[in-house]
Scaffold this motif. Structure first.
Motif, PDB file in Angstrom:
ATOM      1  N   THR A 145       0.838  -1.205   0.000  1.00  0.00           N
ATOM      2  CA  THR A 145       0.000   0.000   0.000  1.00  0.00           C
ATOM      3  C   THR A 145       0.873   1.254   0.000  1.00  0.00           C
ATOM      4  N   THR A 146       2.154   1.082  -0.322  1.00  0.00           N
ATOM      5  CA  THR A 146       3.099   2.207  -0.333  1.00  0.00           C
ATOM      6  C   THR A 146       3.240   2.763  -1.743  1.00  0.00           C
ATOM      7  N   SER A 147       3.135   4.084  -1.889  1.00  0.00           N
ATOM      8  CA  SER A 147       3.333   4.725  -3.188  1.00  0.00           C
ATOM      9  C   SER A 147       4.814   4.700  -3.558  1.00  0.00           C
ATOM     10  N   ALA A 148       5.100   4.393  -4.816  1.00  0.00           N
ATOM     11  CA  ALA A 148       6.488   4.298  -5.289  1.00  0.00           C
ATOM     12  C   ALA A 148       7.227   5.621  -5.108  1.00  0.00           C
ATOM     13  N   ILE A 149       6.570   6.719  -5.436  1.00  0.00           N
ATOM     14  CA  ILE A 149       7.224   8.029  -5.316  1.00  0.00           C
ATOM     15  C   ILE A 149       7.467   8.369  -3.849  1.00  0.00           C
ATOM     16  N   ASP A 150       6.492   8.093  -2.990  1.00  0.00           N
ATOM     17  CA  ASP A 150       6.682   8.354  -1.551  1.00  0.00           C
ATOM     18  C   ASP A 150       7.865   7.559  -1.007  1.00  0.00           C
ATOM     19  N   LEU A 151       7.962   6.301  -1.416  1.00  0.00           N
ATOM     20  CA  LEU A 151       9.071   5.462  -0.950  1.00  0.00           C
ATOM     21  C   LEU A 151      10.399   6.032  -1.435  1.00  0.00           C
ATOM     22  N   ALA A 152      10.470   6.383  -2.709  1.00  0.00           N
ATOM     23  CA  ALA A 152      11.721   6.906  -3.270  1.00  0.00           C
ATOM     24  C   ALA A 152      12.177   8.159  -2.533  1.00  0.00           C
ATOM     25  N   LYS A 153      11.243   9.014  -2.183  1.00  0.00           N
ATOM     26  CA  LYS A 153      11.586  10.275  -1.509  1.00  0.00           C
ATOM     27  C   LYS A 153      12.236  10.035  -0.147  1.00  0.00           C
ATOM     28  N   THR A 154      11.862   8.943   0.517  1.00  0.00           N
ATOM     29  CA  THR A 154      12.437   8.683   1.842  1.00  0.00           C
ATOM     30  C   THR A 154      13.901   8.262   1.758  1.00  0.00           C
ATOM     31  N   TYR A 155      14.375   7.950   0.560  1.00  0.00           N
ATOM     32  CA  TYR A 155      15.748   7.471   0.398  1.00  0.00           C
ATOM     33  C   TYR A 155      16.659   8.435  -0.353  1.00  0.00           C
ATOM     34  N   GLU A 156      16.114   9.539  -0.863  1.00  0.00           N
ATOM     35  CA  GLU A 156      16.924  10.347  -1.779  1.00  0.00           C
ATOM     36  C   GLU A 156      18.089  11.064  -1.102  1.00  0.00           C
ATOM     37  N   HIS A 157      18.102  11.105   0.231  1.00  0.00           N
ATOM     38  CA  HIS A 157      19.220  11.751   0.948  1.00  0.00           C
ATOM     39  C   HIS A 157      20.426  10.825   1.096  1.00  0.00           C
ATOM     40  N   LEU A 158      20.257   9.534   0.750  1.00  0.00           N
ATOM     41  CA  LEU A 158      21.326   8.548   0.945  1.00  0.00           C
ATOM     42  C   LEU A 158      22.296   8.522  -0.245  1.00  0.00           C
ATOM     43  N   PRO A 159      23.542   8.024  -0.034  1.00  0.00           N
ATOM     44  CA  PRO A 159      24.499   7.917  -1.145  1.00  0.00           C
ATOM     45  C   PRO A 159      24.196   6.710  -2.031  1.00  0.00           C
ATOM     46  N   ILE A 160      23.066   6.801  -2.748  1.00  0.00           N
ATOM     47  CA  ILE A 160      22.596   5.725  -3.625  1.00  0.00           C
ATOM     48  C   ILE A 160      23.126   5.979  -5.039  1.00  0.00           C
ATOM     49  N   ALA A 161      23.528   4.904  -5.726  1.00  0.00           N
ATOM     50  CA  ALA A 161      24.047   5.054  -7.090  1.00  0.00           C
ATOM     51  C   ALA A 161      22.948   5.466  -8.060  1.00  0.00           C
ATOM     52  N   ALA A 162      21.758   4.912  -7.888  1.00  0.00           N
ATOM     53  CA  ALA A 162      20.640   5.201  -8.802  1.00  0.00           C
ATOM     54  C   ALA A 162      19.372   4.569  -8.254  1.00  0.00           C
ATOM     55  N   PRO A 192      19.525   9.757  -9.848  1.00  0.00           N
ATOM     56  CA  PRO A 192      19.476   9.222 -11.210  1.00  0.00           C
ATOM     57  C   PRO A 192      18.381   8.142 -11.278  1.00  0.00           C
ATOM     58  N   VAL A 193      17.504   8.224 -12.269  1.00  0.00           N
ATOM     59  CA  VAL A 193      16.405   7.264 -12.395  1.00  0.00           C
ATOM     60  C   VAL A 193      16.572   6.457 -13.685  1.00  0.00           C
ATOM     61  N   VAL A 194      16.559   5.138 -13.533  1.00  0.00           N
ATOM     62  CA  VAL A 194      16.665   4.212 -14.657  1.00  0.00           C
ATOM     63  C   VAL A 194      15.298   3.575 -14.872  1.00  0.00           C
ATOM     64  N   ALA A 195      14.774   3.691 -16.082  1.00  0.00           N
ATOM     65  CA  ALA A 195      13.450   3.154 -16.406  1.00  0.00           C
ATOM     66  C   ALA A 195      13.552   1.682 -16.781  1.00  0.00           C
ATOM     67  N   SER A 196      12.574   0.906 -16.339  1.00  0.00           N
ATOM     68  CA  SER A 196      12.559  -0.522 -16.656  1.00  0.00           C
ATOM     69  C   SER A 196      11.130  -0.971 -16.928  1.00  0.00           C
ATOM     70  N   GLY A 197      10.979  -1.762 -17.998  1.00  0.00           N
ATOM     71  CA  GLY A 197       9.659  -2.304 -18.308  1.00  0.00           C
ATOM     72  C   GLY A 197       9.115  -1.809 -19.621  1.00  0.00           C
ATOM     73  N   GLY A 198       8.961  -2.711 -20.593  1.00  0.00           N
ATOM     74  CA  GLY A 198       8.230  -2.402 -21.815  1.00  0.00           C
ATOM     75  C   GLY A 198       8.988  -1.719 -22.931  1.00  0.00           C
ATOM     76  N   VAL A 199      10.292  -1.443 -22.747  1.00  0.00           N
ATOM     77  CA  VAL A 199      11.041  -0.762 -23.818  1.00  0.00           C
ATOM     78  C   VAL A 199      11.166  -1.698 -25.022  1.00  0.00           C
ATOM     79  N   THR A 200      10.591  -1.284 -26.146  1.00  0.00           N
ATOM     80  CA  THR A 200      10.442  -2.186 -27.292  1.00  0.00           C
ATOM     81  C   THR A 200      11.013  -1.633 -28.588  1.00  0.00           C
ATOM     82  N   SER A 201      11.071  -0.306 -28.706  1.00  0.00           N
ATOM     83  CA  SER A 201      11.442   0.298 -29.990  1.00  0.00           C
ATOM     84  C   SER A 201      12.395   1.473 -29.805  1.00  0.00           C
ATOM     85  N   VAL A 202      12.952   1.925 -30.933  1.00  0.00           N
ATOM     86  CA  VAL A 202      13.783   3.125 -30.932  1.00  0.00           C
ATOM     87  C   VAL A 202      12.973   4.315 -30.414  1.00  0.00           C
TER      88      VAL A 202
END
Length: 237
Positions: A145-162, A192-202
């Motif tokens: 029941t956690t929103s993806a954006i809310d979760l990401a915001k709680t970690y953005e202060h950390l030394p995360i690669a992406a 830095p945000v890396v997208a994943s899922g459904g990439v099919t074409s140029v």
């Protein structure tokens, strides 16, 4: 934008799942290291590996295949799936991996994940898998029941690669990525945000590049010749 060709490992073989469903598996090769060399020959600058057995069971399962890939290619490789303790992090980094993707454990134990990020700065990637904007865990077997954006915001202060943001409704379906969701995440967090899922074409690659994404993981489209690594890399530039 970086292009990360995906090599998904299940029982030592190179496979793809549709929407993370272990009952909808296609085997693309018995030798993951040969597959890795093929993507490098086509112009890959980095590789995204997934230990599907590990994601399901919560422990490292495809160590030999991962090690073989690292020894076969001389480019940065990352791996995700089943990384749930410090010993596994140390073991994987000692193999020569550039960075590790942690998802389920980061959601369940944020204090532990924060401590690991401090211990291994810029070596850990936060993997957030979402369905309709809500976080999915345990190899996508559970939706929280956690929103993806809310979760990401709680970690953005950390030394995360992406941050790798996967839309599991589109993953492995060859239906195009959820560009609005990816763009919303990129605009919401200072990572830095890396997208994943459904990439099919140029065109998909161009849309994600235009949306400001820092990277894109490409899987099934490469294996089914819908898109080549060379085309994707060129479009991302």
């Amino acid at each position: 934008m970086e292009i990360w060709p995906a090599i998904d490992l299940l029982g030592g073989k190179c496979v793809r799942l549709q929407q993370g469903d272990y009952n909808r598996e296609t085997i693309y090769g018995d030798d993951p290291a040969e597959m890795a060399k093929r993507w490098v020959e086509e112009g890959a600058d980095c590789l995204h590996l997934v230990d599907l057995d590990g994601a399901k069971d919560g422990s490292l399962k495809n160590r030999d295949a991962i090690s073989a890939i690292i020894h076969a290619v001389n480019i940065p490789c990352e791996v995700g799936g089943g990384i749930r303790d410090e010993a596994t992090i140390e073991q994987l980094l000692s193999l020569g991996l550039s960075r590790l993707v942690i998802g389920t454990k980061a959601l369940r134990e944020p204090e532990w994940f924060a401590a690991m990020c401090e211990r291994f700065p810029n070596k850990l990637v936060l993997g957030i898998d979402a369905k309709e904007g809500m976080v999915a865990t345990d190899g996508w077997l559970e939706v929280s029941t956690t929103s993806a954006i809310d979760l990401a915001k709680t970690y953005e202060h950390l030394p995360i690669a992406a941050l790798i943001y996967t839309d599991i409704a589109t993953d492995g379906m060859l239906a195009g990525p959820n560009v609005p969701a990816m763009q919303a995440m990129k605009e919401a967090v200072n990572l830095p945000v890396v997208a994943s899922g459904g990439v099919t074409s140029v065109e998909d690659v161009k849309h994600l590049t235009a949306a400001g994404l820092d990277g894109a993981i490409v899987g099934r489209a490469l294996y089914e010749n819908r898109l080549t690594v060379r085309e994707a890399v060129a479009a991302a530039k």
